[in-house]
Design a protein around this motif. Structure first.
Motif, PDB file in Angstrom:
ATOM      1  N   GLY A 290       0.836  -1.193   0.000  1.00  0.00           N
ATOM      2  CA  GLY A 290       0.000   0.000   0.000  1.00  0.00           C
ATOM      3  C   GLY A 290       0.870   1.243   0.000  1.00  0.00           C
ATOM      4  O   GLY A 290       2.102   1.171  -0.018  1.00  0.00           O
ATOM      5  N   ILE A 291       0.230   2.401   0.032  1.00  0.00           N
ATOM      6  CA  ILE A 291       0.993   3.639   0.014  1.00  0.00           C
ATOM      7  C   ILE A 291       1.608   3.896   1.379  1.00  0.00           C
ATOM      8  O   ILE A 291       1.193   3.329   2.381  1.00  0.00           O
ATOM      9  N   ALA A 292       2.607   4.759   1.417  1.00  0.00           N
ATOM     10  CA  ALA A 292       3.255   5.104   2.675  1.00  0.00           C
ATOM     11  C   ALA A 292       2.253   5.765   3.610  1.00  0.00           C
ATOM     12  O   ALA A 292       1.389   6.533   3.185  1.00  0.00           O
ATOM     13  N   GLY A 293       2.323   5.451   4.886  1.00  0.00           N
ATOM     14  CA  GLY A 293       1.399   6.024   5.848  1.00  0.00           C
ATOM     15  C   GLY A 293       0.594   4.957   6.555  1.00  0.00           C
ATOM     16  O   GLY A 293       0.958   3.783   6.570  1.00  0.00           O
ATOM     17  N   LYS A 294      -0.542   5.329   7.108  1.00  0.00           N
ATOM     18  CA  LYS A 294      -1.323   4.415   7.934  1.00  0.00           C
ATOM     19  C   LYS A 294      -1.924   3.250   7.152  1.00  0.00           C
ATOM     20  O   LYS A 294      -2.233   2.216   7.731  1.00  0.00           O
ATOM     21  N   SER A 295      -2.151   3.419   5.878  1.00  0.00           N
ATOM     22  CA  SER A 295      -2.743   2.319   5.108  1.00  0.00           C
ATOM     23  C   SER A 295      -1.708   1.278   4.713  1.00  0.00           C
ATOM     24  O   SER A 295      -2.027   0.239   4.152  1.00  0.00           O
ATOM     25  N   ASN A 296      -0.439   1.557   5.029  1.00  0.00           N
ATOM     26  CA  ASN A 296       0.642   0.645   4.697  1.00  0.00           C
ATOM     27  C   ASN A 296       0.672  -0.515   5.685  1.00  0.00           C
ATOM     28  O   ASN A 296       0.467  -0.320   6.883  1.00  0.00           O
ATOM     29  N   ASP A 297       0.931  -1.752   5.220  1.00  0.00           N
ATOM     30  CA  ASP A 297       1.027  -2.876   6.161  1.00  0.00           C
ATOM     31  C   ASP A 297       2.420  -2.987   6.765  1.00  0.00           C
ATOM     32  O   ASP A 297       2.738  -3.944   7.445  1.00  0.00           O
ATOM     33  N   LYS A 298       3.240  -1.985   6.518  1.00  0.00           N
ATOM     34  CA  LYS A 298       4.567  -1.833   7.145  1.00  0.00           C
ATOM     35  C   LYS A 298       5.585  -2.887   6.705  1.00  0.00           C
ATOM     36  O   LYS A 298       6.594  -3.075   7.364  1.00  0.00           O
ATOM     37  N   ALA A 299       5.322  -3.571   5.597  1.00  0.00           N
ATOM     38  CA  ALA A 299       6.269  -4.611   5.176  1.00  0.00           C
ATOM     39  C   ALA A 299       6.228  -4.777   3.666  1.00  0.00           C
ATOM     40  O   ALA A 299       5.176  -5.074   3.107  1.00  0.00           O
ATOM     41  N   ILE A 300       7.366  -4.602   3.022  1.00  0.00           N
ATOM     42  CA  ILE A 300       7.465  -4.853   1.588  1.00  0.00           C
ATOM     43  C   ILE A 300       7.680  -6.346   1.353  1.00  0.00           C
ATOM     44  O   ILE A 300       7.060  -6.954   0.491  1.00  0.00           O
ATOM     45  N   ILE A 301       8.582  -6.918   2.163  1.00  0.00           N
ATOM     46  CA  ILE A 301       8.749  -8.388   2.128  1.00  0.00           C
ATOM     47  C   ILE A 301       8.213  -8.926   3.460  1.00  0.00           C
ATOM     48  O   ILE A 301       7.093  -8.631   3.826  1.00  0.00           O
ATOM     49  N   THR A 302       8.983  -9.731   4.162  1.00  0.00           N
ATOM     50  CA  THR A 302       8.558 -10.231   5.474  1.00  0.00           C
ATOM     51  C   THR A 302       8.696  -9.135   6.521  1.00  0.00           C
ATOM     52  O   THR A 302       9.260  -8.061   6.244  1.00  0.00           O
ATOM     53  N   THR A 303       8.203  -9.397   7.709  1.00  0.00           N
ATOM     54  CA  THR A 303       8.373  -8.460   8.818  1.00  0.00           C
ATOM     55  C   THR A 303       8.626  -9.249  10.093  1.00  0.00           C
ATOM     56  O   THR A 303       8.596 -10.482  10.097  1.00  0.00           O
ATOM     57  N   GLU A 304       8.885  -8.555  11.190  1.00  0.00           N
ATOM     58  CA  GLU A 304       9.206  -9.212  12.460  1.00  0.00           C
ATOM     59  C   GLU A 304       8.080 -10.164  12.882  1.00  0.00           C
ATOM     60  O   GLU A 304       6.899  -9.889  12.658  1.00  0.00           O
ATOM     61  N   VAL A 305       8.461 -11.263  13.514  1.00  0.00           N
ATOM     62  CA  VAL A 305       7.500 -12.332  13.806  1.00  0.00           C
ATOM     63  C   VAL A 305       6.441 -11.940  14.836  1.00  0.00           C
ATOM     64  O   VAL A 305       5.392 -12.565  14.917  1.00  0.00           O
ATOM     65  N   TYR A 306       6.693 -10.890  15.628  1.00  0.00           N
ATOM     66  CA  TYR A 306       5.727 -10.458  16.629  1.00  0.00           C
ATOM     67  C   TYR A 306       4.940  -9.213  16.187  1.00  0.00           C
ATOM     68  O   TYR A 306       4.223  -8.636  16.987  1.00  0.00           O
ATOM     69  N   TYR A 307       5.063  -8.825  14.937  1.00  0.00           N
ATOM     70  CA  TYR A 307       4.572  -7.504  14.553  1.00  0.00           C
ATOM     71  C   TYR A 307       3.056  -7.344  14.664  1.00  0.00           C
ATOM     72  O   TYR A 307       2.563  -6.402  15.266  1.00  0.00           O
ATOM     73  N   TYR A 308       2.279  -8.234  14.081  1.00  0.00           N
ATOM     74  CA  TYR A 308       0.823  -8.076  14.068  1.00  0.00           C
ATOM     75  C   TYR A 308       0.181  -8.699  15.314  1.00  0.00           C
ATOM     76  O   TYR A 308       0.793  -9.538  15.973  1.00  0.00           O
ATOM     77  N   PRO A 309      -1.059  -8.315  15.643  1.00  0.00           N
ATOM     78  CA  PRO A 309      -1.705  -8.865  16.841  1.00  0.00           C
ATOM     79  C   PRO A 309      -1.867 -10.386  16.757  1.00  0.00           C
ATOM     80  O   PRO A 309      -2.079 -10.935  15.664  1.00  0.00           O
ATOM     81  N   PRO A 310      -1.780 -11.086  17.898  1.00  0.00           N
ATOM     82  CA  PRO A 310      -1.964 -12.548  17.897  1.00  0.00           C
ATOM     83  C   PRO A 310      -3.435 -12.908  17.761  1.00  0.00           C
ATOM     84  O   PRO A 310      -4.320 -12.068  17.980  1.00  0.00           O
ATOM     85  N   ASN A 311      -3.708 -14.171  17.419  1.00  0.00           N
ATOM     86  CA  ASN A 311      -5.099 -14.624  17.368  1.00  0.00           C
ATOM     87  C   ASN A 311      -5.560 -14.998  18.774  1.00  0.00           C
ATOM     88  O   ASN A 311      -4.851 -14.778  19.765  1.00  0.00           O
ATOM     89  N   ASP A 312      -6.732 -15.597  18.892  1.00  0.00           N
ATOM     90  CA  ASP A 312      -7.308 -15.860  20.217  1.00  0.00           C
ATOM     91  C   ASP A 312      -6.603 -16.977  20.979  1.00  0.00           C
ATOM     92  O   ASP A 312      -6.891 -17.187  22.163  1.00  0.00           O
ATOM     93  N   PHE A 313      -5.708 -17.701  20.365  1.00  0.00           N
ATOM     94  CA  PHE A 313      -4.867 -18.667  21.075  1.00  0.00           C
ATOM     95  C   PHE A 313      -3.538 -18.046  21.489  1.00  0.00           C
ATOM     96  O   PHE A 313      -2.722 -18.693  22.146  1.00  0.00           O
ATOM     97  N   GLY A 314      -3.296 -16.817  21.050  1.00  0.00           N
ATOM     98  CA  GLY A 314      -2.029 -16.165  21.361  1.00  0.00           C
ATOM     99  C   GLY A 314      -0.944 -16.451  20.349  1.00  0.00           C
ATOM    100  O   GLY A 314       0.245 -16.263  20.646  1.00  0.00           O
ATOM    101  N   LEU A 315      -1.323 -16.880  19.148  1.00  0.00           N
ATOM    102  CA  LEU A 315      -0.353 -17.197  18.095  1.00  0.00           C
ATOM    103  C   LEU A 315      -0.214 -16.021  17.130  1.00  0.00           C
ATOM    104  O   LEU A 315      -1.218 -15.453  16.683  1.00  0.00           O
ATOM    105  N   TYR A 316       1.014 -15.699  16.801  1.00  0.00           N
ATOM    106  CA  TYR A 316       1.285 -14.574  15.910  1.00  0.00           C
ATOM    107  C   TYR A 316       1.451 -15.044  14.457  1.00  0.00           C
ATOM    108  O   TYR A 316       2.018 -16.095  14.185  1.00  0.00           O
TER     109      TYR A 316
END
Length: 414
Positions: A290-316
């Motif tokens: 996406g474009i730079a800014g808030k709509s960006n998912d912050k990753a062009i390739i991979t990103t840090e393994v803890y970056y996004y919120p975990p699911n209801d079991f606590g898995l990222y």
């Protein structure tokens, strides 16, 4: 009528006596002093020994407990490529543990360091990830080829370029490494206790025999963890959907989940972070972030393994970032040839490889085809649904596939 403090105390004492009179039935953690089968006392000299200190299976490093249960396994998304290889069916899985994150580069470098010291050069070289998976004649990915695995800035990024076979070897090493460390720590604890007792008694106490690295403790000790391994496809899908988060609705779970979160959107629907991306994926042709800014998912390739919120079991990152290897052999009809308790396809039983004629190039399916799931940074949202599945040769690797480990829960389901 007011009760005096003395009366209340007597009342509580009486209740305590009544409750203490009730017989307490033994369980796996609290066995009691005597065998309920023979009446013989445990741990007598020369008799049958049980570990009274056992408190249940310890949770291994990086693992999250996944309470087992029933769920609807299969694809909930429209089958846009018409594979029809994961039709819905009801199955149950036992409780197990799963890594809360994908295995990161630093975890695998730890493994490489260990086997370089105590394994052959041939095995060490066979364990090296293929960094050339980043290479593309029409893309400037040179920096990933050289730096992605070893540069400190990528330490907590998910490992890629690893085959199913390499992932399985890592699980074997990790089991030995973790159990060896637990045994060494247990031995140190016993030594310090013995030393304190000896000083208190004013007498010399002979130290317990030292635990040597590589020595395996007996499984009866309760300290030895079961094997780390790749999760089965059913375990992975169950953990990714995390339907435990819908228990506030009803037991029948009428409202299923397309992704590891509620709703059909790839963005947070509410809260102060409303509108932010929930996963790292390819939004469309040429659009990796996406474009730079808030709509960006912050990753062009991979990103840090803890970056996004975990699911209801606590898995990222159970959706996006990298696909993940699972244990199962791929067969398009696995939903038919199955057990409805802890299903797995470990070989070509009831669906022989010769039916697919890989030898004459009439199919890509053989006994080396392994399932991977979850979607990646280079996949569109369709592949982020836990019910979708693809396969690849177990000795192949790409820049979009990594893995995480699982472990059986030995004993109670909770």
């Amino acid at each position: 009528m007011k009760l005096s403090i003395k009366s209340v105390a007597v009342l509580f004492l009486g209740l305590a006596l009544v409750s203490s009179c009730k017989s307490k039935k033994p369980n796996s953690v609290k066995l009691g002093k005597n065998s309920t089968a023979t009446g013989i006392t445990y741990n007598k000299k020369g008799g049958f020994q049980v570990d009274k200190k056992f408190k249940g299976q310890p949770t291994g490093p990086n693992l999250v407990f996944i309470e087992g249960g029933r769920f609807t396994m299969g694809a909930l998304e429209e089958d846009v490529i018409n594979t029809r290889d994961n039709l819905e069916r009801t199955v149950s899985v036992q409780s197990f543990y799963m890594d809360e994150t994908e295995i990161a580069n630093v975890h695998y470098l730890e493994y490489l360091n260990a086997i370089q010291k105590d394994s052959s050069q041939e095995f060490y070289e066979s364990a090296l990830p293929d960094t050339l998976v980043w290479k593309d004649e029409l893309a400037f990915n040179d920096s990933y080829v050289e730096q992605y695995l070893r540069y400190p800035g990528f330490r907590m990024y998910p490992l890629v370029g690893v085959s199913w076979t390499q992932a399985t070897d890592y699980c074997t090493w990790r089991t030995a490494a973790v159990n060896n460390d637990l045994a060494m720590k247990n031995q140190k604890g016993k030594k310090s206790t013995t030393k304190r007792k000896g000083k208190a008694a004013g007498a010399e106490v002979k130290a317990a025999p030292a635990f040597s690295a590589g020595q395996r403790l007996p499984i009866e000790s309760g300290i030895v963890l079961p094997a780390y391994r790749l999760p089965t496809e059913a375990e992975w899908e169950y953990a990714a959907k995390a339907m435990i988060g819908t228990q506030y609705e009803d037991e029948n779970q009428v409202n299923q989940r397309i992704y590891p979160w509620d709703g059909p959107s790839m963005r947070l629907a509410r809260g102060k972070h409303k509108g932010e991306m929930l996963a790292n994926f390819k939004r469309g042709r040429g659009d990796y972030a996406g474009i730079a800014g808030k709509s960006n998912d912050k990753a062009i390739i991979t990103t840090e393994v803890y970056y996004y919120p975990p699911n209801d079991f606590g898995l990222y990152q159970m959706a996006g970032n990298v696909n993940e290897w699972v244990f199962d052999l791929y067969r398009p009809l696995s939903y038919e040839d199955m057990n409805d308790l802890n299903p797995i396809r470990r070989n070509d039983f009831m669906d022989n490889a010769k039916n697919y004629d890989r030898k004459n190039n009439n199919s890509l399916i053989d006994n080396h085809s392994r399932v991977y799931k979850g979607g990646s940074w280079a996949d569109v949202a369709y592949w982020l649904a836990p019910g979708t599945r693809r396969f690849l040769d177990q000795d192949s690797s790409t820049s979009t596939i990594g893995f995480r480990c699982a472990m059986i829960r030995a004993g109670t389901n909770k």
